[in-house]
Design a protein around this motif. Structure first.
Motif, PDB file in Angstrom:
ATOM      1  N   HIS A  78       0.820  -1.215   0.000  1.00  0.00           N
ATOM      2  CA  HIS A  78       0.000   0.000   0.000  1.00  0.00           C
ATOM      3  C   HIS A  78       0.851   1.261   0.000  1.00  0.00           C
ATOM      4  CE1 HIS A  78       0.773  -0.163   4.397  1.00  0.00           C
ATOM      5  NE2 HIS A  78       0.628   1.139   4.329  1.00  0.00           N
ATOM      6  N   ASN A  79       2.144   1.137   0.355  1.00  0.00           N
ATOM      7  CA  ASN A  79       3.040   2.291   0.396  1.00  0.00           C
ATOM      8  C   ASN A  79       3.772   2.522  -0.931  1.00  0.00           C
ATOM      9  OD1 ASN A  79       4.469   4.408   1.983  1.00  0.00           O
ATOM     10  ND2 ASN A  79       6.277   3.129   1.614  1.00  0.00           N
ATOM     11  N   TRP A  80       3.645   1.609  -1.871  1.00  0.00           N
ATOM     12  CA  TRP A  80       4.468   1.693  -3.072  1.00  0.00           C
ATOM     13  C   TRP A  80       4.116   2.864  -3.975  1.00  0.00           C
ATOM     14  CZ3 TRP A  80       4.682  -4.219  -4.658  1.00  0.00           C
ATOM     15  CH2 TRP A  80       5.360  -4.911  -3.653  1.00  0.00           C
ATOM     16  N   SER A  81       2.930   3.425  -3.805  1.00  0.00           N
ATOM     17  CA  SER A  81       2.599   4.634  -4.575  1.00  0.00           C
ATOM     18  C   SER A  81       3.453   5.821  -4.138  1.00  0.00           C
ATOM     19  CB  SER A  81       1.116   4.973  -4.409  1.00  0.00           C
ATOM     20  OG  SER A  81       0.810   5.263  -3.047  1.00  0.00           O
ATOM     21  N   ASN A  82       4.105   5.704  -2.980  1.00  0.00           N
ATOM     22  CA  ASN A  82       5.006   6.756  -2.484  1.00  0.00           C
ATOM     23  C   ASN A  82       6.466   6.482  -2.822  1.00  0.00           C
ATOM     24  OD1 ASN A  82       2.799   8.028  -1.190  1.00  0.00           O
ATOM     25  ND2 ASN A  82       3.048   6.703   0.606  1.00  0.00           N
ATOM     26  N   VAL A  83       6.730   5.404  -3.554  1.00  0.00           N
ATOM     27  CA  VAL A  83       8.092   4.973  -3.864  1.00  0.00           C
ATOM     28  C   VAL A  83       8.322   5.083  -5.370  1.00  0.00           C
ATOM     29  CG1 VAL A  83       9.782   3.104  -3.711  1.00  0.00           C
ATOM     30  CG2 VAL A  83       8.028   3.362  -1.926  1.00  0.00           C
ATOM     31  N   PHE A  84       9.400   5.793  -5.752  1.00  0.00           N
ATOM     32  CA  PHE A  84       9.730   5.983  -7.159  1.00  0.00           C
ATOM     33  C   PHE A  84      11.141   5.460  -7.426  1.00  0.00           C
ATOM     34  CE2 PHE A  84       6.448   8.985  -6.157  1.00  0.00           C
ATOM     35  CZ  PHE A  84       5.614   8.944  -7.258  1.00  0.00           C
ATOM     36  N   CYS A  85      11.270   4.681  -8.509  1.00  0.00           N
ATOM     37  CA  CYS A  85      12.546   4.061  -8.857  1.00  0.00           C
ATOM     38  C   CYS A  85      13.004   4.558 -10.219  1.00  0.00           C
ATOM     39  CB  CYS A  85      12.412   2.540  -8.892  1.00  0.00           C
ATOM     40  SG  CYS A  85      11.755   1.818  -7.368  1.00  0.00           S
ATOM     41  N   ALA A  86      14.314   4.749 -10.352  1.00  0.00           N
ATOM     42  CA  ALA A  86      14.910   5.153 -11.622  1.00  0.00           C
ATOM     43  C   ALA A  86      15.708   3.977 -12.181  1.00  0.00           C
ATOM     44  CB  ALA A  86      15.819   6.361 -11.423  1.00  0.00           C
ATOM     45  N   PHE A  87      15.440   3.642 -13.446  1.00  0.00           N
ATOM     46  CA  PHE A  87      16.097   2.522 -14.106  1.00  0.00           C
ATOM     47  C   PHE A  87      16.897   3.017 -15.298  1.00  0.00           C
ATOM     48  CE2 PHE A  87      12.436   0.807 -11.945  1.00  0.00           C
ATOM     49  CZ  PHE A  87      12.883  -0.394 -11.414  1.00  0.00           C
ATOM     50  N   VAL A 112       8.558   9.137  -0.143  1.00  0.00           N
ATOM     51  CA  VAL A 112       8.115  10.161   0.795  1.00  0.00           C
ATOM     52  C   VAL A 112       7.163   9.527   1.793  1.00  0.00           C
ATOM     53  CG1 VAL A 112       8.430  12.125  -0.761  1.00  0.00           C
ATOM     54  CG2 VAL A 112       6.281  10.866  -0.790  1.00  0.00           C
ATOM     55  N   SER A 113       7.080  10.133   2.972  1.00  0.00           N
ATOM     56  CA  SER A 113       6.204   9.606   4.019  1.00  0.00           C
ATOM     57  C   SER A 113       5.808  10.728   4.959  1.00  0.00           C
ATOM     58  CB  SER A 113       6.933   8.506   4.801  1.00  0.00           C
ATOM     59  OG  SER A 113       6.113   7.989   5.834  1.00  0.00           O
ATOM     60  N   ILE A 114       4.529  10.738   5.348  1.00  0.00           N
ATOM     61  CA  ILE A 114       4.083  11.659   6.394  1.00  0.00           C
ATOM     62  C   ILE A 114       4.642  11.166   7.725  1.00  0.00           C
ATOM     63  CG2 ILE A 114       2.096  12.599   7.631  1.00  0.00           C
ATOM     64  CD1 ILE A 114       0.445  12.115   5.069  1.00  0.00           C
ATOM     65  N   ILE A 115       5.321  12.032   8.447  1.00  0.00           N
ATOM     66  CA  ILE A 115       5.914  11.664   9.732  1.00  0.00           C
ATOM     67  C   ILE A 115       5.136  12.270  10.897  1.00  0.00           C
ATOM     68  CG2 ILE A 115       7.987  11.768  11.171  1.00  0.00           C
ATOM     69  CD1 ILE A 115       8.175   9.866   8.769  1.00  0.00           C
ATOM     70  N   THR A 116       4.765  13.539  10.781  1.00  0.00           N
ATOM     71  CA  THR A 116       4.049  14.206  11.878  1.00  0.00           C
ATOM     72  C   THR A 116       2.765  14.834  11.354  1.00  0.00           C
ATOM     73  OG1 THR A 116       6.114  14.735  13.007  1.00  0.00           O
ATOM     74  CG2 THR A 116       4.173  15.969  13.661  1.00  0.00           C
ATOM     75  N   THR A 117       1.650  14.478  11.987  1.00  0.00           N
ATOM     76  CA  THR A 117       0.368  15.127  11.729  1.00  0.00           C
ATOM     77  C   THR A 117      -0.080  15.788  13.014  1.00  0.00           C
ATOM     78  OG1 THR A 117      -0.236  13.416  10.136  1.00  0.00           O
ATOM     79  CG2 THR A 117      -1.997  14.816  10.955  1.00  0.00           C
ATOM     80  N   LEU A 118      -0.268  17.091  12.978  1.00  0.00           N
ATOM     81  CA  LEU A 118      -0.622  17.827  14.185  1.00  0.00           C
ATOM     82  C   LEU A 118      -2.128  17.793  14.421  1.00  0.00           C
ATOM     83  CD1 LEU A 118       1.657  20.939  13.664  1.00  0.00           C
ATOM     84  CD2 LEU A 118       2.041  19.053  15.254  1.00  0.00           C
ATOM     85  N   PRO A 119      -2.551  17.495  15.645  1.00  0.00           N
ATOM     86  CA  PRO A 119      -3.977  17.579  15.974  1.00  0.00           C
ATOM     87  C   PRO A 119      -4.379  19.030  16.219  1.00  0.00           C
ATOM     88  CG  PRO A 119      -2.733  16.903  17.905  1.00  0.00           C
ATOM     89  CD  PRO A 119      -1.740  17.001  16.770  1.00  0.00           C
ATOM     90  N   ALA A 120      -5.657  19.257  16.355  1.00  0.00           N
ATOM     91  CA  ALA A 120      -6.150  20.609  16.623  1.00  0.00           C
ATOM     92  C   ALA A 120      -5.636  21.105  17.968  1.00  0.00           C
ATOM     93  CB  ALA A 120      -7.672  20.615  16.603  1.00  0.00           C
ATOM     94  N   GLY A 121      -5.498  22.429  18.067  1.00  0.00           N
ATOM     95  CA  GLY A 121      -5.115  23.027  19.335  1.00  0.00           C
ATOM     96  C   GLY A 121      -3.650  23.358  19.471  1.00  0.00           C
ATOM     97  N   ARG A 122      -2.851  23.086  18.460  1.00  0.00           N
ATOM     98  CA  ARG A 122      -1.439  23.435  18.505  1.00  0.00           C
ATOM     99  C   ARG A 122      -1.260  24.896  18.090  1.00  0.00           C
ATOM    100  NH1 ARG A 122      -1.743  19.276  20.879  1.00  0.00           N
ATOM    101  NH2 ARG A 122      -0.425  17.439  20.641  1.00  0.00           N
TER     102      ARG A 122
END
Length: 317
Positions: free
Chosen positions: A48-57, A68-78
């Motif tokens: 399911h993550n392979w749409s975020n993976v690009f390879c050069a041949f 690429v990957s989302i690492i931090t998602t901030l909740p409301a109130g920050r």
């Protein structure tokens, strides 16, 4: 020292990772880790993550891979200046690490994908696109600096030999120690709420907690006062390389009201003993280079610095 130039006479084909690419990916990975830090190469994850993976041949050979990957998602109130974070990882064959023309062919795919991911995040905050590299990755760091990335922060990797004696620290009264499996979604959310209290600008994502819990030997070790969790750490076996017998310690915290009571040393000793009891040889953690109190704490229980990573960012627009 001048940057080498590369004449690209062959066509570079760039596309998302596919099932049949696994042997080529293995060759690229082996070539990269033979020359440097294996942690600098992100593994592709589940399908399911392979749409975020690009390879050069090039001529059927994988010469570069990025994701690429989302690492931090901030909740409301920050605070309004807080930022979500998306990270990018881009690697080439070692002999092509200075081939910025090759990197320039892959990077736009990653940037475009990062914009797609940004569109899924809460709109009240901006988003940083970040890169994290060992300081030894000079060429890769310089590439992103030339792309306009700015310094964010640095961290040390620290290791601890589990064959060396582990000091004993008393658990003060009236605290209790236990392992916590977080078996329900309510327990997981309770942990995430406390963790977000400790690191409000970089709270742990629920999917990241799920990822941690799937690692071999994962456990959360907590100290409570009555029914209140006052401190915790997580520990597991490193799952990135099947040949290693390393343990990971992550998310070490003591809530502010209960600090300076010796609870952090107690938790660390329990974590180290847990990893050792399961046959692991070393323990590894990361700490900000500017966090002098944490550095002193980890050194007091036998950790020593083994690596340094630097992170850079741009505003994703």
């Amino acid at each position: 020292m001048s940057t080498p130039t590369f004449k690209q006479e062959n066509e570079i084909v760039i596309r998302n990772f596919q099932h049949g690419d696994m042997p080529a990916l293995g060759e690229l990975y082996n070539a990269i880790v033979a020359e440097g830090d294996p942690d600098s190469f992100w593994w592709i994850g589940n399908e399911h993550n392979w749409s975020n993976v690009f390879c050069a041949f090039e001529d059927g050979k994988m010469v570069a891979k990025g994701q690429v990957s989302i690492i931090t998602t901030l909740p409301a109130g920050r605070p309004s200046h807080s930022k979500h974070s998306i990270y990018v990882n881009l690697r080439t064959l070692p002999q092509r690490e200075h081939d910025y023309a090759l990197l320039d062919k892959v990077y736009p795919y990653l940037y475009t994908k990062a914009l797609e991911l940004k569109a899924t995040l809460p709109k009240e905050y901006g988003t940083h696109l970040c890169i994290g590299n060992p300081t030894s990755e000079v060429a890769n760091n310089q590439y992103f600096i030339q792309k306009g990335f700015h310094y964010l922060y640095s961290s040390f990797g620290m290791s601890r030999d589990l064959q060396e004696p582990i000091p004993l620290f008393p658990l003060p009264k009236p605290f209790q120690f236990s392992h916590w499996k977080m078996e329900s979604s309510q327990e997981e959310q309770h942990y995430l709420d406390i963790e977000g209290e400790i690191w409000p600008d970089a709270p742990l994502r629920s999917d990241k907690l799920t990822e941690y819990k799937n690692y071999p030997l994962w456990t959360a070790i907590v100290v409570r006062e009555a029914d209140t969790i006052v401190g915790s750490l997580m520990a597991w076996q490193d799952g990135s390389n099947k040949d290693t017998v390393d343990g990971i310690i992550e998310d070490v915290f003591i809530r502010e009201q209960w600090r300076n009571l010796g609870l952090a040393k107690y938790l660390l000793a329990q974590g180290l003993n847990y990893l050792k009891a399961h046959g692991l040889k070393t323990a590894y953690l990361e700490v900000l280079t500017t966090n002098k109190a944490a550095l002193t704490l980890y050194e007091s229980v036998g950790f020593y610095q083994t690596s340094e990573e630097v992170r850079h960012y741009i505003e994703l627009k």
